[in-house]
Each structure stands twice: as C-alpha cells, then as structure tokens.
Design a protein around this motif. Structure first.
Motif, mmCIF file in Angstrom:
data_model
loop_
_atom_site.group_PDB
_atom_site.id
_atom_site.type_symbol
_atom_site.label_atom_id
_atom_site.label_comp_id
_atom_site.label_asym_id
_atom_site.label_seq_id
_atom_site.Cartn_x
_atom_site.Cartn_y
_atom_site.Cartn_z
ATOM 1 N N ALA A 123 0.888 -1.167 0.221
ATOM 2 C CA ALA A 123 -0.483 0.031 0.109
ATOM 3 C C ALA A 123 1.327 1.329 -0.012
ATOM 4 N N GLU A 124 0.053 2.584 -0.714
ATOM 5 C CA GLU A 124 1.317 3.437 -0.211
ATOM 6 C C GLU A 124 1.928 3.479 1.640
ATOM 7 N N TYR A 125 0.599 3.500 1.806
ATOM 8 C CA TYR A 125 0.600 3.707 4.065
ATOM 9 C C TYR A 125 1.352 2.320 4.670
ATOM 10 N N LEU A 126 1.628 2.638 5.700
ATOM 11 C CA LEU A 126 1.417 2.061 6.207
ATOM 12 C C LEU A 126 1.749 2.309 8.325
ATOM 13 N N ARG A 127 0.501 1.571 9.179
ATOM 14 C CA ARG A 127 0.728 2.144 10.815
ATOM 15 C C ARG A 127 1.495 0.488 11.437
ATOM 16 N N THR A 128 2.358 1.292 12.292
ATOM 17 C CA THR A 128 3.633 0.562 12.972
ATOM 18 C C THR A 128 3.295 0.757 14.047
ATOM 19 N N SER A 129 4.657 0.641 14.854
ATOM 20 C CA SER A 129 5.952 1.189 16.057
ATOM 21 C C SER A 129 6.716 1.540 15.677
ATOM 22 N N VAL A 130 6.843 1.996 16.695
ATOM 23 C CA VAL A 130 8.482 2.577 16.799
ATOM 24 C C VAL A 130 9.057 1.335 17.056
ATOM 25 N N ARG A 131 8.712 0.524 17.982
ATOM 26 C CA ARG A 131 9.008 -0.529 18.177
ATOM 27 C C ARG A 131 9.573 -2.027 17.501
ATOM 28 N N SER A 132 9.307 -1.105 15.830
ATOM 29 C CA SER A 132 9.006 -1.952 14.853
ATOM 30 C C SER A 132 10.349 -1.420 13.405
ATOM 31 N N ILE A 133 10.887 -0.399 14.258
ATOM 32 C CA ILE A 133 11.280 0.806 12.753
ATOM 33 C C ILE A 133 13.409 0.059 13.581
ATOM 34 N N VAL A 134 13.997 0.161 12.151
ATOM 35 C CA VAL A 134 14.944 -0.135 12.493
ATOM 36 C C VAL A 134 15.622 1.737 10.827
ATOM 37 N N LYS A 135 16.704 1.952 11.610
ATOM 38 C CA LYS A 135 16.865 3.169 10.822
ATOM 39 C C LYS A 135 17.745 3.214 9.787
ATOM 40 N N LEU A 136 17.626 3.346 8.914
ATOM 41 C CA LEU A 136 18.834 2.852 7.362
ATOM 42 C C LEU A 136 20.171 3.737 7.140
ATOM 43 N N ASP A 137 20.891 3.046 7.248
ATOM 44 C CA ASP A 137 22.740 3.532 7.122
ATOM 45 C C ASP A 137 22.472 4.563 5.552
ATOM 46 N N ASP A 138 22.482 5.788 5.728
ATOM 47 C CA ASP A 138 22.844 6.731 4.744
ATOM 48 C C ASP A 138 22.857 6.077 3.123
ATOM 49 N N GLY A 139 23.751 5.049 3.510
ATOM 50 C CA GLY A 139 24.100 4.420 2.055
ATOM 51 C C GLY A 139 23.066 2.901 1.561
ATOM 52 N N LEU A 140 21.707 3.261 2.217
ATOM 53 C CA LEU A 140 21.024 2.367 2.221
ATOM 54 C C LEU A 140 19.747 2.727 1.828
ATOM 55 N N ALA A 141 19.272 2.436 0.206
ATOM 56 C CA ALA A 141 17.620 2.739 0.012
ATOM 57 C C ALA A 141 16.509 1.644 0.115
ATOM 58 N N PRO A 142 15.458 2.109 0.591
ATOM 59 C CA PRO A 142 14.472 1.317 0.738
ATOM 60 C C PRO A 142 14.484 -0.336 -0.082
ATOM 61 N N ALA A 143 14.066 0.014 -0.999
ATOM 62 C CA ALA A 143 14.019 -0.327 -2.496
ATOM 63 C C ALA A 143 15.617 -1.794 -2.576
ATOM 64 N N ASP A 144 16.991 -1.498 -1.356
ATOM 65 C CA ASP A 144 17.272 -1.842 -2.559
ATOM 66 C C ASP A 144 17.211 -3.362 -0.846
ATOM 67 N N VAL A 145 16.613 -2.414 0.470
ATOM 68 C CA VAL A 145 16.683 -4.016 1.573
ATOM 69 C C VAL A 145 15.334 -4.484 1.691
ATOM 70 N N ALA A 146 14.128 -3.601 1.118
ATOM 71 C CA ALA A 146 12.635 -4.186 1.731
ATOM 72 C C ALA A 146 12.741 -5.896 2.283
ATOM 73 N N ALA A 147 12.447 -6.552 1.538
ATOM 74 C CA ALA A 147 12.275 -8.179 1.356
ATOM 75 C C ALA A 147 13.614 -8.412 2.616
ATOM 76 N N LEU A 148 14.380 -7.782 3.086
ATOM 77 C CA LEU A 148 15.387 -8.576 4.075
ATOM 78 C C LEU A 148 14.258 -7.932 5.491
ATOM 79 N N ALA A 149 13.007 -7.560 5.495
ATOM 80 C CA ALA A 149 12.816 -6.997 6.445
ATOM 81 C C ALA A 149 11.907 -8.277 6.968
ATOM 82 N N ASP A 150 11.940 -9.894 6.152
ATOM 83 C CA ASP A 150 11.365 -11.050 6.309
ATOM 84 C C ASP A 150 12.109 -12.383 5.625
#
Length: 342
Positions: A123-150
C-alpha cells in the motif's frame, strides 16, 4: 490510498482505494511505503493456507516486507522523525511480556503481524510501532533492502542459530538459493568459515551462488542426495538449511544430514515424514525457523551497510502488484526478490 487487498481466498487480490492509516497511539508511526517485498507467503495467504492460523477478517491488505520513509509519529516517539528512511521489523510487539523483555520479541505474547493478521504494507502507507523501526544507513535505499525485512531476516535468523554448530572443517548444505536462499548464502559466507554446498534445480541460480561465495554446487536432477553424500565422504552435512521445504526437499534434506547433524526448515509447504526410530538412532535435530528478532534485523542491516549482504531484486510499481504476484507464482523471478515501489 492504493492498497493490494485479499477479498476471498483462492482468488486474486485487487488493487483498491482505501482510507490512509492514522496515528492512534503514542508509539505509532505512519510510514510511506517506498518498497514492499513480494513473498511466497503472500501466495500461500491468497491460497488460504494461513486462513485458520491468522484468523484475519477479509478484506485486508497483504504485504509484510516493508521499508520506506517516516511520515508522522505519535506523541511518545523520539527515536525517529519524519523524513527518516527505515525498514520495518514485520511484527508489532508489546515490549512488556517475558519474551519481549528477553529479546525474543518474535514470540511476543501480544503481537500483531501486518500483512498476516492485520493490514500490511502493499500500500502507499502503513501504520506500525516505533518498536518495529530500524533506521537505515545513509548508503541504503528502501528498495534495496525491503525484502530483508522478512525473507532476509528469516534467513539470517536460521544462519545465526546454525553458526555455533559449525567448525571450519564442517560442510553446510543449502537447498535452494533463489529469493530466500541467496540471502542465506551471503549470511553463511559472512558468518562462518565452513564450506558451503548449494543444491538447486536451476543452473543459473547455481552459477550465481558460486559468484556469491558458495564453495560447491549440486544440480537437483534426481541424484542430488548421492552427489552431496559423495562430496561429504558418505556422511552428509553437519547442517542442512532447506530454503524450499516442499516438493521433496524435505526428504532430501534429512537424507543429506549427517548423524548428530541438524536439518533446518526455513521454506515451507511440504511435510516432514521421518520415523522416530531414525531420529533417535541417528540423533538428528529438526529445527524450525520463524522470522528473526528486532536485534537480528538490526544486525542484518549492519551486514547490508557493510556490503556483505546484497539483495537481488526485480522491481514493479505498486500498480503492477498483481503482475508481480503472478510472476512469482510462475517462477519468473529467478534468483532474487520481487519488490513493489511507489
């Protein structure tokens, strides 16, 4: 917002217009989903395999591999801010139960699993909790790592559990080095000195496995068990990691495992049928693997930032989500992961 929703099991999902999620609690975070992984579990959900386990009410939004940009935060959130690039641990956990306090948050007594038992991130947006969030290193883009989430997190979790069992002279066998397995292979190479043999039915995937650091490969042509036993002096491997878990790999995996060794089940869909006398007489371990913990994901992001784990992707727009799901189901995403971008 646009969202991919399942309305009826056994039928394709649809791309719907639904209301945007809103902050409901002090620890909530609204994330603009820049990238969402397309996982084989999504196919199993659509088929209805998760209907009884999840108990989710239809229709709902699928998608459990999500990364993006923080859009809005609840009143008690201080560790991330709008504009931060993040990856999301797939579970939303309570932080108060014994499992959470022990760092075993994947077994939280009061968790939600967006994309499995509540609205997810295709979807375009998702509600989650701050407990679930890992900030990305400046050299990483969301599209490069999204599937690493599971997918990546599950692979890392299994490898991390296997590492204490392995010594430099040991042999590890990996069954399947495609979308899930190619991540596990990189984790193995980064985390253990043991020799890694990859078994797969695709020669293209095996060639890529060698490029990623596998020491040997075996083409799954009906003689794969014999080939692995030949490579291991007839004993089998100390650890077998099965990233397929169906269509006969279950029996192959047990047969490739040496006495007193461990067969790790990561992929699923099949059935393990082992006589109990064989489990006892061979003293083998059959190890299940769910998704990893928050700390596992943070560690995996460190490996990604170091360039030691890279994700092979095939990108689609959110509007083409149904095509991506069909391509995955039809085997047209070889050796990598399908990613939806928005």
């Amino acid at each position: 917002m646009k969202a991919v929703r399942v309305h009826e099991y056994g039928k394709p999902p649809t791309l719907d217009d639904i209301p945007d999620p809103v902050v409901q609690g002090p620890l909530d975070v609204i994330v603009k989903v820049d990238a969402a992984g397309v996982c084989r579990t999504d196919l199993h959900i659509i088929e209805g395999q998760w209907a009884d386990k999840s108990g989710v009410e239809l229709p709902y939004v699928i998608g459990h591999e999500n990364a993006g940009t923080v859009q809005e935060v609840g009143a008690a959130v201080s560790t991330v801010a709008p504009g931060d690039k993040v990856i999301l641990h797939p579970l939303v956990t309570c932080g108060l139960c014994r499992a959470c306090r022990a760092g075993d948050d994947v077994h939280c007594a009061d968790s939600r699993f967006p994309g499995i038992d509540t609205d997810g991130g295709m979807a375009e947006y998702l509600r989650t909790s701050v407990r679930s969030i890992v900030k990305l290193d400046d050299g990483l883009a969301p599209a490069d790592v999204a599937a690493l989430a599971d997918a990546g997190l599950t692979a890392y979790h299994a490898v991390r559990k296997a590492v204490p069992l392995l010594h430099p002279a040991d042999r590890v066998v990996m069954i399947g080095a495609g979308g899930l397995g190619h991540i596990g292979l990189q984790c193995l190479v980064a985390m253990t000195p043991s020799r890694v043999t990859v078994v797969d039915r695709s020669q293209e995937v095996l060639d890529k496995a060698l490029a990623l650091g596998a020491h040997a490969t075996v083409l799954s042509d009906g003689s794969q068990v014999e080939q692995v036993l030949e490579q291991t002096g007839g004993e089998g491997a100390q650890v077998v990691l099965d990233f397929v878990g169906e269509n006969g790999t279950e029996a192959d995996g047990v047969a490739m495992t040496r006495n007193s060794g461990s067969y790790f089940v990561i992929g699923y869909g099949g059935t393990i049928d082992v006589p109990t006398i064989d489990v006892i007489s061979r003293e083998i371990n059959i190890v299940g693997n769910l998704v990893g913990s928050y700390n596992d994901l943070a560690d995996l992001m460190e490996l990604a930032a170091q360039g030691r784990v890279r994700l092979a992707t095939q990108q689609y727009s959110l509007n083409d989500a149904l095509t991506a799901l069909d391509d995955l189901d039809g085997g047209r995403v070889p050796g990598g992961r399908a990613i939806l971008t928005s």
